[in-house]
Design a protein around this motif. Sequence first.
Motif: not given
Length: 326
Positions: A209-223
Amino acid sequence: MRAIQLSRFGGPDVLEIVEVPKPGPQAGEVLVRVHAAGVNFFEVLMRADRYAVTPQLPMFLGVEATGIVEALGQGVDASLLGARVAAPLFASSRPFGGYADYVTIDASLAVPLPDALSFEDATALMVQGLTALHLSRQSPPSAKSVLVAAAAGGVGSLLVQLARRQGAGLVFAAAGSKAKLELALSLGADAAVDYSNADWPGRVREAAGGAGVDIVYDIVGGPLTAAALEALAPCGEVVFAALGRYALGAPEMETMIGRNQSLRGFALLPLLSADVLRASLSELFDLAAGGELVMTKGGSFPLDQASQAHRLLEERGATGKVVLIA
């Protein structure tokens, strides 16, 4: 009995199969004949001495196993003899040794398996399943838009399903190939983006919808962490569970502050008392046995092919859980 020993750091070929004495259960313990043992990416990092902590050598790898109780130590309930159980070694006083024919574990940590659940699938629900479950509990996805990194991996594929099950408004999957994206979509993701394309954060923002997501579940890391910030909405949250691969500096943190965004750390073991561990695994096992969670299989290898299993993970060739069959 056979066991896989790491006596020097290096490539997959440093893993060697050795004969060691079969362990005997001490008081309060059970002896488990291993049928399946999980292979995890952090063990690949350990083997190459690229993990956050350098382990003492020699050591026997493997933090999770499933099998059948073959012997009981003093004081253990006799009904456990012959039971199909999970052995979450990572939560025990001896957290390694699962790449073997037998393991011992405190009887209070041996979790019974439903008859309908295979040893291989139960193995996939220990480290990865518990991580996915508690990530979704730490930052609940209900009614929110979420982005799951590595969405076709062992944790990511389960997290996609749990987010959908827990009422996420939109579930975005990020992965590195067409096949992995198709898998994530089949598991319930609403949309999927290939993070090998430089413009993937903009695609997520647009789809959200243009604003982005509420939560990022980051299990990768790095760049990927810095790139994911471009897909994060104002007041959104990054939940970081990426084995120490930090890549955020002062500029990124200043941007987050200006956008009222937050960074939340995640470490599984401090969340797992014995009671929580048993209840969480039982919940996951029941969901899987009832067909409400689908395990993605990355490959099964005989115990003496542990090096091939490590190579597959190291080359990012696996989709889902990799297991050793003892």
